[in-house]
Design a protein around this motif. Sequence first.
Motif, PDB file in Angstrom:
ATOM      1  N   ILE A  24      75.117  73.803  31.021  1.00 59.02           N
ATOM      2  CA  ILE A  24      74.994  72.389  30.663  1.00 59.02           C
ATOM      3  C   ILE A  24      75.441  71.457  31.789  1.00 59.02           C
ATOM      4  CG2 ILE A  24      75.872  70.604  29.105  1.00 59.02           C
ATOM      5  CD1 ILE A  24      75.973  72.826  26.947  1.00 59.02           C
ATOM      6  N   TYR A  25      76.610  71.708  32.385  1.00 53.42           N
ATOM      7  CA  TYR A  25      77.139  70.791  33.396  1.00 53.42           C
ATOM      8  C   TYR A  25      76.224  70.574  34.603  1.00 53.42           C
ATOM      9  CZ  TYR A  25      81.564  70.683  30.837  1.00 53.42           C
ATOM     10  OH  TYR A  25      82.521  70.518  29.872  1.00 53.42           O
ATOM     11  N   PRO A  26      75.527  71.599  35.089  1.00 54.77           N
ATOM     12  CA  PRO A  26      74.631  71.343  36.225  1.00 54.77           C
ATOM     13  C   PRO A  26      73.535  70.320  35.930  1.00 54.77           C
ATOM     14  CG  PRO A  26      75.067  73.681  36.061  1.00 54.77           C
ATOM     15  CD  PRO A  26      75.642  73.038  34.818  1.00 54.77           C
ATOM     16  N   LEU A  27      73.211  70.116  34.662  1.00 50.21           N
ATOM     17  CA  LEU A  27      72.178  69.141  34.311  1.00 50.21           C
ATOM     18  C   LEU A  27      72.609  67.711  34.629  1.00 50.21           C
ATOM     19  CD1 LEU A  27      70.968  70.696  30.948  1.00 50.21           C
ATOM     20  CD2 LEU A  27      69.927  70.907  33.221  1.00 50.21           C
ATOM     21  N   LYS A  28      73.924  67.494  34.767  1.00 50.83           N
ATOM     22  CA  LYS A  28      74.447  66.181  35.143  1.00 50.83           C
ATOM     23  C   LYS A  28      74.456  65.985  36.660  1.00 50.83           C
ATOM     24  CE  LYS A  28      77.639  65.464  31.308  1.00 50.83           C
ATOM     25  NZ  LYS A  28      79.051  65.211  30.982  1.00 50.83           N
ATOM     26  N   ASP A  29      74.320  67.067  37.408  1.00 53.09           N
ATOM     27  CA  ASP A  29      74.379  67.007  38.868  1.00 53.09           C
ATOM     28  C   ASP A  29      73.197  66.195  39.396  1.00 53.09           C
ATOM     29  OD1 ASP A  29      73.925  67.795  41.686  1.00 53.09           O
ATOM     30  OD2 ASP A  29      75.496  69.288  41.299  1.00 53.09           O
ATOM     31  N   PRO A  30      73.446  65.172  40.227  1.00 48.68           N
ATOM     32  CA  PRO A  30      72.345  64.348  40.731  1.00 48.68           C
ATOM     33  C   PRO A  30      71.306  65.142  41.523  1.00 48.68           C
ATOM     34  CG  PRO A  30      74.472  63.595  41.608  1.00 48.68           C
ATOM     35  CD  PRO A  30      74.738  64.720  40.676  1.00 48.68           C
ATOM     36  N   ARG A  31      71.727  66.213  42.183  1.00 55.18           N
ATOM     37  CA  ARG A  31      70.764  67.036  42.924  1.00 55.18           C
ATOM     38  C   ARG A  31      69.783  67.698  41.968  1.00 55.18           C
ATOM     39  NH1 ARG A  31      75.458  70.292  45.903  1.00 55.18           N
ATOM     40  NH2 ARG A  31      76.076  70.202  43.725  1.00 55.18           N
ATOM     41  N   VAL A  32      70.265  68.102  40.808  1.00 54.04           N
ATOM     42  CA  VAL A  32      69.406  68.736  39.804  1.00 54.04           C
ATOM     43  C   VAL A  32      68.522  67.679  39.143  1.00 54.04           C
ATOM     44  CG1 VAL A  32      69.384  70.021  37.628  1.00 54.04           C
ATOM     45  CG2 VAL A  32      71.017  70.631  39.431  1.00 54.04           C
ATOM     46  N   ARG A  33      69.082  66.514  38.878  1.00 56.86           N
ATOM     47  CA  ARG A  33      68.299  65.442  38.254  1.00 56.86           C
ATOM     48  C   ARG A  33      67.147  64.997  39.147  1.00 56.86           C
ATOM     49  NH1 ARG A  33      71.835  61.214  34.927  1.00 56.86           N
ATOM     50  NH2 ARG A  33      72.150  62.587  33.153  1.00 56.86           N
ATOM     51  N   ASN A  34      67.391  64.956  40.449  1.00 54.92           N
ATOM     52  CA  ASN A  34      66.357  64.536  41.397  1.00 54.92           C
ATOM     53  C   ASN A  34      65.382  65.651  41.740  1.00 54.92           C
ATOM     54  OD1 ASN A  34      67.353  61.916  41.593  1.00 54.92           O
ATOM     55  ND2 ASN A  34      68.788  62.483  43.217  1.00 54.92           N
ATOM     56  N   TRP A  35      65.810  66.892  41.549  1.00 60.82           N
ATOM     57  CA  TRP A  35      64.993  68.038  41.917  1.00 60.82           C
ATOM     58  C   TRP A  35      65.328  69.191  40.980  1.00 60.82           C
ATOM     59  CZ3 TRP A  35      65.711  71.243  46.997  1.00 60.82           C
ATOM     60  CH2 TRP A  35      64.594  72.066  47.190  1.00 60.82           C
ATOM     61  N   PRO A  36      64.670  69.295  39.818  1.00 58.02           N
ATOM     62  CA  PRO A  36      65.006  70.300  38.806  1.00 58.02           C
ATOM     63  C   PRO A  36      65.049  71.738  39.328  1.00 58.02           C
ATOM     64  CG  PRO A  36      63.518  68.691  37.885  1.00 58.02           C
ATOM     65  CD  PRO A  36      63.602  68.400  39.364  1.00 58.02           C
ATOM     66  N   ALA A  37      64.287  72.056  40.370  1.00 61.97           N
ATOM     67  CA  ALA A  37      64.310  73.419  40.921  1.00 61.97           C
ATOM     68  C   ALA A  37      65.681  73.764  41.500  1.00 61.97           C
ATOM     69  CB  ALA A  37      63.230  73.570  41.988  1.00 61.97           C
ATOM     70  N   TYR A  38      66.501  72.755  41.772  1.00 61.72           N
ATOM     71  CA  TYR A  38      67.838  72.981  42.344  1.00 61.72           C
ATOM     72  C   TYR A  38      68.810  73.542  41.308  1.00 61.72           C
ATOM     73  CZ  TYR A  38      71.528  72.238  45.777  1.00 61.72           C
ATOM     74  OH  TYR A  38      72.550  72.432  46.685  1.00 61.72           O
ATOM     75  N   LEU A  39      68.418  73.526  40.044  1.00 63.38           N
ATOM     76  CA  LEU A  39      69.292  74.018  38.972  1.00 63.38           C
ATOM     77  C   LEU A  39      69.784  75.429  39.243  1.00 63.38           C
ATOM     78  CD1 LEU A  39      70.606  73.823  36.164  1.00 63.38           C
ATOM     79  CD2 LEU A  39      68.425  74.572  35.200  1.00 63.38           C
ATOM     80  N   ILE A  40      68.906  76.326  39.670  1.00 56.84           N
ATOM     81  CA  ILE A  40      69.315  77.719  39.879  1.00 56.84           C
ATOM     82  C   ILE A  40      70.354  77.821  40.991  1.00 56.84           C
ATOM     83  CG2 ILE A  40      67.445  78.335  41.470  1.00 56.84           C
ATOM     84  CD1 ILE A  40      69.062  80.525  38.703  1.00 56.84           C
ATOM     85  N   ILE A  41      70.295  76.945  41.981  1.00 55.03           N
ATOM     86  CA  ILE A  41      71.272  76.955  43.069  1.00 55.03           C
ATOM     87  C   ILE A  41      72.659  76.622  42.530  1.00 55.03           C
ATOM     88  CG2 ILE A  41      71.938  75.874  45.260  1.00 55.03           C
ATOM     89  CD1 ILE A  41      69.358  77.583  45.452  1.00 55.03           C
ATOM     90  N   VAL A  42      72.747  75.544  41.755  1.00 54.57           N
ATOM     91  CA  VAL A  42      74.031  75.129  41.192  1.00 54.57           C
ATOM     92  C   VAL A  42      74.527  76.167  40.186  1.00 54.57           C
ATOM     93  CG1 VAL A  42      75.233  73.334  39.871  1.00 54.57           C
ATOM     94  CG2 VAL A  42      73.511  72.699  41.579  1.00 54.57           C
ATOM     95  N   LEU A  43      73.639  76.658  39.355  1.00 47.02           N
ATOM     96  CA  LEU A  43      74.015  77.635  38.336  1.00 47.02           C
ATOM     97  C   LEU A  43      74.574  78.910  38.970  1.00 47.02           C
ATOM     98  CD1 LEU A  43      74.085  78.253  35.342  1.00 47.02           C
ATOM     99  CD2 LEU A  43      71.716  78.954  35.491  1.00 47.02           C
ATOM    100  N   LEU A  44      73.879  79.447  39.963  1.00 46.21           N
ATOM    101  CA  LEU A  44      74.372  80.666  40.609  1.00 46.21           C
ATOM    102  C   LEU A  44      75.692  80.418  41.334  1.00 46.21           C
ATOM    103  CD1 LEU A  44      71.079  82.299  41.929  1.00 46.21           C
ATOM    104  CD2 LEU A  44      72.518  83.069  40.023  1.00 46.21           C
ATOM    105  N   SER A  45      75.870  79.231  41.899  1.00 44.74           N
ATOM    106  CA  SER A  45      77.131  78.951  42.594  1.00 44.74           C
ATOM    107  C   SER A  45      78.307  78.912  41.616  1.00 44.74           C
ATOM    108  CB  SER A  45      77.050  77.644  43.380  1.00 44.74           C
ATOM    109  OG  SER A  45      77.047  76.520  42.530  1.00 44.74           O
ATOM    110  N   ARG A  46      78.036  78.698  40.350  1.00 46.71           N
ATOM    111  CA  ARG A  46      79.087  78.701  39.331  1.00 46.71           C
ATOM    112  C   ARG A  46      79.436  80.110  38.861  1.00 46.71           C
ATOM    113  NH1 ARG A  46      80.176  73.757  36.553  1.00 46.71           N
ATOM    114  NH2 ARG A  46      80.769  74.996  34.736  1.00 46.71           N
TER     115      ARG A  46
END
Length: 125
Positions: free
Chosen positions: A36-58
């Motif tokens: 859930i928290y990565p969905l608030k990340d501006p990088r994810v909001r501007n580029w949804p494909a970035y979600l996996i990057i933030v998610l894996l880093s967690r």
Amino acid sequence: MLVTEFTFELPKGYVDAAGDLHRSGTMRLATAADEIYPLKDPRVRNWPAYLIIVLLSRVVTKLGSVAEVNPGVVEGLFSEDLAFLQDLYNRVNGLTPKTIAAMCPHCEKTHEVAVDPLGESSAIP
């Protein structure tokens, strides 16, 4: 006892700024907050494909002797290693499609068919 951490070996490995190769690592099970928290990340909001990057880093808790696995480290992975970690994430968190054996009414052969989890659909409207 519930297993919450999984060790892995990357196919190629992460090469850090000093040129050192890191292949062994650990991934933990994802929590609701991890998804859930990565969905608030501006990088994810501007580029949804970035979600996996933030998610894996967690959820990747260790990668060789890298001090911290952050989005920059995940960005630096080779494509094969990113795909490997995505697959591992899906498998350990139970997100892989379930299959059942189904018989074709026309040819009467049995085939494996993917079944969507409850509440999800892959049908095209």
